[in-house]
Structure formats: structure tokens, C-alpha cells
Enzyme design. Sequence first.
Site, PDB file in Angstrom:
ATOM      1  N   LYS A 182       0.846  -1.200   0.000  1.00  0.00           N
ATOM      2  CA  LYS A 182       0.000   0.000   0.000  1.00  0.00           C
ATOM      3  C   LYS A 182       0.879   1.246   0.000  1.00  0.00           C
ATOM      4  O   LYS A 182       1.554   1.531   0.993  1.00  0.00           O
ATOM      5  CB  LYS A 182      -0.937   0.059   1.206  1.00  0.00           C
ATOM      6  N   CYS A 290      13.402  10.086   7.455  1.00  0.00           N
ATOM      7  CA  CYS A 290      13.328   9.524   8.804  1.00  0.00           C
ATOM      8  C   CYS A 290      14.680   9.586   9.513  1.00  0.00           C
ATOM      9  O   CYS A 290      14.742   9.726  10.728  1.00  0.00           O
ATOM     10  CB  CYS A 290      12.824   8.094   8.752  1.00  0.00           C
TER      11      CYS A 290
END
Lengths: 479, 295
Positions: A182, A290
Site C-alpha cells: 500500500k 526519517c
Amino acid sequence: MPDFEYAPAPETVPVEIAPRNGLFIGGQFVAPKSSKYRTTTNPATETALAEVAEANAKDVDLAVAAARKALKPWANMKATERAKLLFRVARRIQERSRELAVLETLDSGKPIKESRDDDVPLVAHHFFHHAGWCDKLAYAFPGARLEPIGVCGQVIPWNFPLLMAAWKIAPALACGNTVVLKPAETTPLSALRLAEILQECDLPPGVVNIVTGGPEAGKALVAHKGLNKVAFTGSTEVGKAIAATVAGSGRKLTLELGGKSPHIIFADAAIDQAIEGVVSGIWFNQGEVCCAGSRLFVEERILDTFIERLKARMRSLRVGDPMDKNTDVGAINSKEQLDRIQHYIKLGIDEGATPFECSTALPSKGYFCRPCLFTNVQPSHTIAREEIFGPVLSVMSFRTAEEAVARANNTNYGLSAGVWTEKGAKALEMAARLKAGVVWLNTFNRFDPSAPFGGYRESGFGREGGRQGLRAYLKVDGR
Amino acid sequence: MASKATSAKLSVIKTYKLYVGGAFPRSESGRSLPVKAADGRVLAHISHASRKDLRDAIEVAHAAQPKWANATAYNRGQVLYRLAEMVQAREAECIALLCATGEISRTDARKEVALSIDRCVAWAGWADKIAVVLGGKQPVAGPYLVYSTPEPIGVVVAVAPEKNPLLGLLSVLLPALAVGNAVVLCGGHRNPLIAATFGEALATSDVPPGVANVLTGRVSELIPWIASHREVHACIAAGLSKPDAQALELGAAENMKRVTILDRDIDLADNAALHSPWIAERLVEVKTVWHPSAI
């Protein structure tokens, strides 16, 4: 000194985007059972790019069923043949790299310079690297009994849309698993283009399924009982919720979560290089990374000069049209993320830190944010503790190496760390003491498919890349 | 003159204590549990560790861990080998304790001790080799030296299975120690005598105080506190019930503790699986270090 102005150098290769895009299930693009579509926009212009299917639980069921059906033949395919399919995919990505880079920049807002030179080459490299593993897994885990884990549900973020798809799909497939991926709701287009490439390369139907959509699709996928494994890259908050969902189910889990990574500059560093490292550390991809080096620790006796030089360098950063090849800092991925960043900047000011922004003009439309650094930051300040995921740097100082280590490690995260010093022994000892999954010495933000990436503590668990990364997609001695 | 009732010598029924920070404290809760023989006779009492005992043990483990991690791997290997020597020296006692509750035969007890000594020797040998298997130099496409190395994760809670009291506790303890972690070991309670006396082997084996701690009592009671404690970085558990395993994973989700759950029916005699470095992989963090390489 004459004032040199850059002329715009726009990337002009046109890329066709279908006005309406279905889900990729069982090797076909299909209309969603939900009958719903969502518009994906270009964050640099706020214009619509395409409509993309919004999967619901029923669609996720179909995708998981397709992956399950494809599992046995794929896992039992001769490893050398599986390898050839993945090599073929790597080649096709290289051949279509320009198109992929343009599409990625249009949908995500990242500078074309980065999607062209960093993201897409790494995507091809990741498939190429893992293709070669297919028939060599026994050498990666000597003495162990190996099996694929099975059907993997993978949820990825919007900051490196295609690269994260490659990080998830390539090792899973190399180890004989099938996947349902996804993509993030704001950046679905490059993953759908990858699906087209997989079709072109004759990857068996159902080995990779792509369900686009928002949180509804994501939640349905990670909770799906038909999966054997869940892999997620994204925020620590969502990662914890997923870990709780998966707890006790016997399904495997790997998580690559947030960070608040320290970047440490000693007085004996090569300062010009360190400045470039800091710039890349926090302003690469608008700081939406990140592992961004968002907490800068500078040795006290060079603090003032270092900040002056860093500010001078900030003034030369070009912020604006991501499609311009000169652009250093592109658009923030979404209005929601821009609001979040601005909230943190305001919070930084309210809590007493001193902001500095470069003075560059911003385009009149689109979601843009100037690179920003804060001085007079206390470790207790929110901007020194929480992940902002934007171009905002918090600068602090230290006196001794011991203090630098203690302050750097004083976080629940542990994804990356950077250290700049010309003293070899000091650099290596710092690397040993910093609690982070990746430590960059005299460099920052380097990635390679052969080098494991992943965090300590609340930055998640498991590694991606290299021999160590394969572990996430294999059952070793039944575990 | 002694009466008839006191002329036959009474045996001393010992209350075994916990082993924390190199000392043998009683449970702060004052609680103990009886250990009974097959005929119902009370053999001894064990300390019934509380949440506070767990927290104390974690605190001393936390303090002791950096020094153990910084010891050379060669040194850690020698200490674990010394543990094998200590188990060997206590062979007769171990066999007696294994048989005391009447659950296994002397032959099986003798086998278990032999396997246990082998397990100690195997992991003593891993101490300075596991980094070769779990780490390595990475062939990146660029002018960089890149190496990955397994670092100790910190403080590990090891939960021993109910079956094979000696072999079981060593199977969860040794991998965690070999890679440089400090451990709080929770012994099973079906036959807790081995766990309750194991501190004595540790105390005489050069394992530094605080690096390995032993709690006895009821593991189920401690599971929620093990799961939620933020200074426990990993947990390796064998023989947990399904609800306990789920509670552990659910609690760990909040703090990203690494959890290894070994099957309830794991064959502890399977050397191929239990001497394998892959058992220890969630007890380490792989750290990857980059440095430019240039003139």
C-alpha cells in the site's frame, strides 16, 4: 562580486498519466470494489495529477487472496529463474528512469535533481542487488533451514515513494514471498508505474499487488488475517499501533519508524565538508527523511563560527520549483505536512529558541517551507525531542566527547547518527558508543542496497538491505 | 536429656533466595513458595519475586551492562567457559535437584546436565565469533568503508521454560550473555530448585555481579511488568502460555522491545537449533558504520 542569477533549467520530459487509475491485483489493473477514487495532486503547484482508486477492506481481501494464490508457484520457482525476472525488472527501471524521476517529482514535490540522481538509481540498484540473492540465500544463513515467510503486507510512506516500494518488494520477492503493497495516499503514482513495469517484465500475476488508498486500506491490510508478515515504514505512533495489532497473532513484523538523529561536529572536523554534511543531513528531501540529522551538536569553541558559515551556506540554497534542475529544496509533500512543520516552528519560537530562515522568495502557489535553523535550543524543547519531518534544524553545543555521546543518546529514537572529526580513533569510538542503527562518519545520508538500514529502540526493528535485511523475509529454522 | 522426638535429626529445609547484583537477597515482598516432592513432602522454599524485585534486578543489570559489553569478546568467552566448569563441578547436585521433584529419572537428569555443559561450551565459543556471522564489511557502490556489527542490545529478560529446568534456563540465558547483554533470568516454577540454586554457580564463575540475575516465583505475574519496563530492551522467552505470550508482545508494542518467543514444545536437546547464532539475532542491534575512503 557580480550577482549571478540562475536561469531556470526545467526538466521538460513529458510523462503520460492516466486520468483514472485502478488497483493492481492479480497482475491486472482493476476498478476498486469501493468504487471510490481520490485525487492526487502536485504539491508544488496544487494542481490535480490524476484520480487514484481508494481501496477498502473488500479490495484488500482480493489483493491478499491474489498474493496467496501466487505464493506457492513463486516460492517453488527455480531460484535462478526468479532471479532473472528481478534482474529484468532492474533493467526496465533503468531504461525508464527519466520517466520515473519526473513522475516521482510531480507527485511528491522532491527536487528532480534528487529523484533523478538518488531515488531512481537506488531503486534499480535495489532490484539488481536482490535479484542476485535469489539463488544464494543458503549462503546468507549458513547451517539454517530456510523458507519464505509467505504473503507480506507492506505499507510505505510518501517521502521516498518508489524507493520505499523497492526496499519492500525486492527483498520479499528474492526470498520467495508474495506481497500486497500500500503506497502512501499522497504519492501513489510511481508505485503504479512500477506495477506497469512488473507487467511488462512478465512477473507472474499476484506476486505483487498494489492497493492504493488511505488509512482505511492501510488498517485493513495490517490487520488482515491472511498475511504471514507485516512490514511498515512510517511514523513511530502508527508503528506502535501496528505492533499492537499484530501482537500475539504469530504474524512476523518489521518496522522502520521515526528518528531525531544527532549530528555531531567536533572542532577538529574538516569544517567545509562538515557544513555540506549538515546541509545534506537536514535539507535533503526538504528534511522529510526519517534519518535526517535534525539535532546538531557543535563543539562549543567553534559554535559561533560554525553557525555563521552554516547560515551563509543556507543563503545559497535554492528553494522552489522541484522540476527545476537547479532546485535544492522542493515542495513539502502535502498541506497537512506543511501545517505540521509550521506548527513546530511556531512552537520552537514560543518555547524560546531563536529561529533563522534563509531569505529566498517562495513560489506563490504550492506547499513550500524555507530551510530553518534554531539556536538557543534546550534539550527539553519540543523541537529538540520530537520528529518534525521537515527542513528544521535544532542546534545545540557540547564541550566533551562524553557529553556529546550522552546528549546524542538521550532520545527514545535510534535510527542514525553523524560524526565529523579528522581523528580516526575518536570517530570509531564515537561510532561504537552512539546508539543508532546507522552511523555516518565524515559523511551523511548515504544509502546502498548492500548496507543494512534500520533503527534501535523506538525507531523500529529489523534491517533493510544487505544480507542482514534478508532476514526480514525468511523463516530461519522455522522462526 | 533429649526426648525421643528430637533425637532423630531434622533436615534443614532451606529457603532459597534470589540472585541480584551478585548478592542473595530475599524477595522484598517477603513471599515464598513451597517446592514439593512427588509425595507432597516440602523439600524447600523458593523466594517469590515481586514487581519491585524485578525492577531492582533490571536496575542493577542496567548498571552492570556497559562494562560487560566493553569486555573483549575473548574475555566474555572465557567467563562463559568458566560457567561450564562450574556446572560440571556441581554435576551431582544438579542431578539430585533435577530428580528431587520426581518428574524425571536419574538417567534423564544425567543427560540434561551433560547437554547443559555442552550448551555452555558452545556459547562460550560463540562470544568472539558471532560478529563474523551476524556482521561484516558491506560492498557498497562508492568510495566508502562500510561495516555492520552486532552490538549488544542492553538489558534482556530471559524467561526459562518449565521443562528441562537447567538446560532450559541456559538456553535462554547464554545467547543473551554471549553477545554482551546483562540479563534478568526468570526461572520456571514447576521445578524451581535449579533456578533457585543457579545463582550459586554464577557467583563462583566470574560472571560480573549484576550481569546475570536470577528471579524465581511466578513468571505470569511478572509478564506485564517485563513488557512495560522501558529499560528492558529485549526479551527471550520459552514455554510461555498463549495469553502470556500475547501480553508480552502487546506490552512490548508500546516501547518497541524486541521479543523472541521460542515454541512451547521446543526440543531443547536440539543442538543444531539452540547452538545456532540465529537464536541471538533479536538480542543484538546491527549497527552499520560508514566512512569515506579517499586520499
